[in-house]
Design a protein around this motif. Structure first.
Motif, PDB file in Angstrom:
ATOM      1  N   HIS A  21      -2.443   0.952   3.089  1.00 12.43           N
ATOM      2  CA  HIS A  21      -3.453  -0.102   3.003  1.00 12.43           C
ATOM      3  C   HIS A  21      -4.166  -0.234   4.350  1.00 12.43           C
ATOM      4  N   PRO A  22      -5.491  -0.331   4.361  1.00 13.75           N
ATOM      5  CA  PRO A  22      -6.225  -0.384   5.625  1.00 13.75           C
ATOM      6  C   PRO A  22      -6.031  -1.670   6.435  1.00 13.75           C
ATOM      7  N   ILE A  23      -5.561  -2.721   5.818  1.00 13.71           N
ATOM      8  CA  ILE A  23      -5.381  -3.985   6.546  1.00 13.71           C
ATOM      9  C   ILE A  23      -3.915  -4.273   6.830  1.00 13.71           C
ATOM     10  N   ILE A  24      -3.053  -3.994   5.880  1.00 20.47           N
ATOM     11  CA  ILE A  24      -1.631  -4.333   6.027  1.00 20.47           C
ATOM     12  C   ILE A  24      -0.974  -3.317   6.969  1.00 20.47           C
ATOM     13  N   PRO A  25      -0.400  -3.784   8.079  1.00 14.74           N
ATOM     14  CA  PRO A  25       0.125  -2.858   9.091  1.00 14.74           C
ATOM     15  C   PRO A  25       1.558  -2.394   8.841  1.00 14.74           C
ATOM     16  N   TYR A  26       2.081  -2.582   7.655  1.00 12.94           N
ATOM     17  CA  TYR A  26       3.459  -2.200   7.368  1.00 12.94           C
ATOM     18  C   TYR A  26       3.483  -1.067   6.364  1.00 12.94           C
ATOM     19  N   ALA A  27       4.438  -0.177   6.546  1.00 10.51           N
ATOM     20  CA  ALA A  27       4.622   0.917   5.589  1.00 10.51           C
ATOM     21  C   ALA A  27       5.371   0.372   4.378  1.00 10.51           C
ATOM     22  N   SER A  28       5.053   0.889   3.234  1.00  5.05           N
ATOM     23  CA  SER A  28       5.710   0.421   2.014  1.00  5.05           C
ATOM     24  C   SER A  28       6.975   1.229   1.755  1.00  5.05           C
ATOM     25  N   GLY A  29       7.748   0.735   0.779  1.00  9.42           N
ATOM     26  CA  GLY A  29       8.977   1.410   0.400  1.00  9.42           C
ATOM     27  C   GLY A  29       8.685   2.712  -0.329  1.00  9.42           C
ATOM     28  N   GLU A  30       9.720   3.420  -0.686  1.00 10.82           N
ATOM     29  CA  GLU A  30       9.594   4.724  -1.335  1.00 10.82           C
ATOM     30  C   GLU A  30       8.810   4.628  -2.636  1.00 10.82           C
ATOM     31  N   GLY A  31       7.755   5.416  -2.745  1.00  9.26           N
ATOM     32  CA  GLY A  31       6.982   5.488  -3.981  1.00  9.26           C
ATOM     33  C   GLY A  31       6.186   4.233  -4.304  1.00  9.26           C
ATOM     34  N   ARG A  32       6.068   3.347  -3.353  1.00  8.62           N
ATOM     35  CA  ARG A  32       5.342   2.097  -3.585  1.00  8.62           C
ATOM     36  C   ARG A  32       4.147   2.013  -2.656  1.00  8.62           C
ATOM     37  N   LYS A  33       3.339   0.978  -2.883  1.00  7.87           N
ATOM     38  CA  LYS A  33       2.178   0.753  -2.031  1.00  7.87           C
ATOM     39  C   LYS A  33       2.050  -0.738  -1.764  1.00  7.87           C
ATOM     40  N   MET A  34       1.767  -1.094  -0.534  1.00  2.00           N
ATOM     41  CA  MET A  34       1.534  -2.493  -0.191  1.00  2.00           C
ATOM     42  C   MET A  34       0.211  -2.926  -0.811  1.00  2.00           C
ATOM     43  N   LEU A  35       0.237  -4.060  -1.501  1.00  6.12           N
ATOM     44  CA  LEU A  35      -0.953  -4.591  -2.155  1.00  6.12           C
ATOM     45  C   LEU A  35      -1.127  -6.060  -1.813  1.00  6.12           C
ATOM     46  N   ILE A  36      -2.357  -6.458  -1.636  1.00  8.22           N
ATOM     47  CA  ILE A  36      -2.655  -7.873  -1.429  1.00  8.22           C
ATOM     48  C   ILE A  36      -2.603  -8.553  -2.788  1.00  8.22           C
ATOM     49  N   ASN A  37      -1.843  -9.635  -2.864  1.00 10.88           N
ATOM     50  CA  ASN A  37      -1.650 -10.331  -4.137  1.00 10.88           C
ATOM     51  C   ASN A  37      -2.515 -11.576  -4.269  1.00 10.88           C
ATOM     52  N   THR A  38      -2.454 -12.431  -3.273  1.00 14.84           N
ATOM     53  CA  THR A  38      -3.138 -13.718  -3.331  1.00 14.84           C
ATOM     54  C   THR A  38      -3.989 -13.900  -2.088  1.00 14.84           C
TER      55      THR A  38
END
Length: 166
Positions: free
Chosen positions: A102-119
């Motif tokens: 994700h271009p804004i979220i500075p954390y890596a996601s878990g295996e096979g997942r992607k960080m997404l903005i929810n709210t």
């Protein structure tokens, strides 16, 4: 014979009046009890509504829709606030579709997942707070945003944190 008929009619009428009296008294007491209960509940509900209204007022303090100065800021630039706010939120949600991290979220996601903005909550004409998650890890970000002279929307990460996990 007439006397007996009158006596029976009199006893019957007396019993009928007594029955009506007892029945009316019981109905009156039930209605009075319901009225007292209703008044008690009404007072309780009015107090609850007052508490909820205070909570709503407090929670909506940092809200773009209730900030006249922030709304005026956009309106002075010629924007319609009812169209602009959904546009800004949609542009932020579109960043969820970017391939890779994700271009804004500075954390890596878990295996096979992607960080997404929810709210997304727009605080004023410059700040946004958003939460994100990948289903296992979650956190929040504070962003600034601006609309450039070329009518382009730019987001900038100000602060971020990831909730501790077990």
């Amino acid at each position: 014979m007439k006397q007996r008929i009158f006596m029976y009619l009199f006893v019957f009428a007396a019993l009928l009046v007594l029955f009506q009296y007892v029945s009316s008294k019981r109905i009156f007491e039930d209605i009075d009890k319901q009225l007292v209960t209703s008044n008690t509940l009404l007072k309780k509900y009015k107090d609850s509504v007052a508490v909820l209204q205070n909570d709503i007022l407090e929670l909506s303090h940092f809200n773009l829709y209730r900030n006249e100065d922030a709304i005026s800021y956009f309106e002075n630039d010629g924007y319609k606030i009812d169209e602009l706010i959904p546009f800004i939120k949609d542009e932020l949600y579109k960043l969820n579709e970017v391939k890779g991290e994700h271009p804004i979220i500075p954390y890596a996601s878990g295996e096979g997942r992607k960080m997404l903005i929810n709210t997304v909550k727009m605080l004023n004409h410059k700040w946004i707070i958003a939460d994100f998650s990948d289903g296992q890890y979650w956190g929040e970000v504070l962003l600034t945003y601006e609309i450039t002279e070329k009518k382009q929307l730019k987001f900038q990460l100000v602060e971020h944190f990831l909730y501790p996990f077990d």
